[in-house]
Design a protein around this motif. Structure first.
Motif, PDB file in Angstrom:
ATOM      1  N   HIS A 265      36.053  85.818  21.147  1.00 16.25           N
ATOM      2  CA  HIS A 265      36.659  87.974  21.286  1.00 16.25           C
ATOM      3  C   HIS A 265      36.747  87.630  22.830  1.00 16.25           C
ATOM      4  CE1 HIS A 265      34.148  91.188  23.348  1.00 16.25           C
ATOM      5  NE2 HIS A 265      34.186  90.679  23.972  1.00 16.25           N
TER       6      HIS A 265
ATOM      7  N   ALA B 218      27.233  91.163  20.870  1.00 12.01           N
ATOM      8  CA  ALA B 218      28.030  90.941  20.257  1.00 12.01           C
ATOM      9  C   ALA B 218      28.226  91.876  18.461  1.00 12.01           C
ATOM     10  CB  ALA B 218      28.355  89.361  19.688  1.00 12.01           C
TER      11      ALA B 218
ATOM     12  N   ALA C 202      30.533  93.917  16.544  1.00  9.33           N
ATOM     13  CA  ALA C 202      31.240  93.799  15.944  1.00  9.33           C
ATOM     14  C   ALA C 202      31.618  94.651  15.024  1.00  9.33           C
ATOM     15  CB  ALA C 202      31.326  92.670  15.305  1.00  9.33           C
TER      16      ALA C 202
ATOM     17  N   THR D 157      32.264  94.196  26.923  1.00 10.20           N
ATOM     18  CA  THR D 157      33.136  92.798  27.071  1.00 10.20           C
ATOM     19  C   THR D 157      32.348  92.789  28.467  1.00 10.20           C
ATOM     20  OG1 THR D 157      35.370  93.055  26.458  1.00 10.20           O
ATOM     21  CG2 THR D 157      35.279  91.581  28.319  1.00 10.20           C
TER      22      THR D 157
ATOM     23  N   PHE E 197      34.956  89.334  16.380  1.00  9.67           N
ATOM     24  CA  PHE E 197      33.724  89.488  17.234  1.00  9.67           C
ATOM     25  C   PHE E 197      32.475  88.989  16.325  1.00  9.67           C
ATOM     26  CE2 PHE E 197      37.091  92.365  18.144  1.00  9.67           C
ATOM     27  CZ  PHE E 197      37.716  92.246  19.569  1.00  9.67           C
TER      28      PHE E 197
ATOM     29  N   ASN F  99      32.199  85.389  16.501  1.00 10.64           N
ATOM     30  CA  ASN F  99      31.559  85.075  18.294  1.00 10.64           C
ATOM     31  C   ASN F  99      30.262  85.574  17.761  1.00 10.64           C
ATOM     32  OD1 ASN F  99      31.192  85.354  20.815  1.00 10.64           O
ATOM     33  ND2 ASN F  99      31.786  87.282  21.259  1.00 10.64           N
TER      34      ASN F  99
END
Length: 194
Positions: free
Chosen positions: A34, A94, A98, A115, A177, A180
């Motif tokens: 990420h 996440a 994504a 983030t 992403f 992650n």
């Protein structure tokens, strides 16, 4: 020499430690994917060096802000439950991010927000994670277990960015992403199993 190597790896003889160590490694690799993907994506979203630098700030600032409250929560609440809840929330963040990247809806502000959220999750996870390690191995193997935890972090730092670059090259910007998000499943499954 063989005995020395055996003692360094002794915590792996305990199934709980071995499973949780492997799950944490997978999750940490996802976190580094990420991080690399976020930096790379931000260069596409904003040409400003300041905005690009804010990606790293969004990753690390939550640790500064939340370290003390996270430690207090790890002392007050059931640590396994805290880890499970935190990882489920991080998985949700996440997946949403994504999806936004895949749909072309990501912008610089959203990238920084998500983030930051993932960084906040990591900040809340760290004290609880440190506190559960002594319950996974005998007291005399605790130094080795802590050292193996450090090795896991360093391995993930080496593997995650390389995998992120490979995934971006082969499959596009969404890939790190998604990877992650998937990496959180490993740690959630390990926590449920435990």
């Amino acid at each position: 020499m063989a005995n020395k190597n055996e003692s360094a790896l002794a915590p792996f003889k305990h199934r709980t430690f071995a499973v949780m160590w492997a799950a944490a490694l997978i999750s940490n690799i996802g976190t580094w994917m990420h991080s690399v993907g976020a930096g790379w994506l931000m260069t596409d979203l904003s040409p400003s060096p300041l905005i690009i630098a804010l990606v790293q700030t969004a990753t690390t600032l939550p640790v500064f802000i939340f370290a003390l409250p996270a430690g207090a929560l790890a002392d007050i609440f059931n640590r396994r439950s805290l880890l499970l809840i935190t990882n489920v929330l991080m998985l949700a963040a996440a997946v949403v991010f994504a999806s936004m990247v895949w749909l072309g809806m990501a912008n610089a502000v959203m990238l920084l927000i998500f983030t930051f959220l993932l960084g906040a999750g990591a900040a809340f996870m760290a004290p609880a994670w440190q506190a559960v390690i002594p319950g996974m191995v005998p007291k005399d193997q605790l130094p080795q277990a802590v050292a193996l935890g450090g090795i896991s972090i360093n391995l993930s730092r080496a593997i995650g960015p390389a995998l992120a670059g490979l995934l971006i090259t082969l499959y596009g910007m969404t890939a790190p992403f998604v990877a992650n998000a998937v990496s959180f499943i490993a740690i959630i499954m390990a926590l449920v199993w435990w």
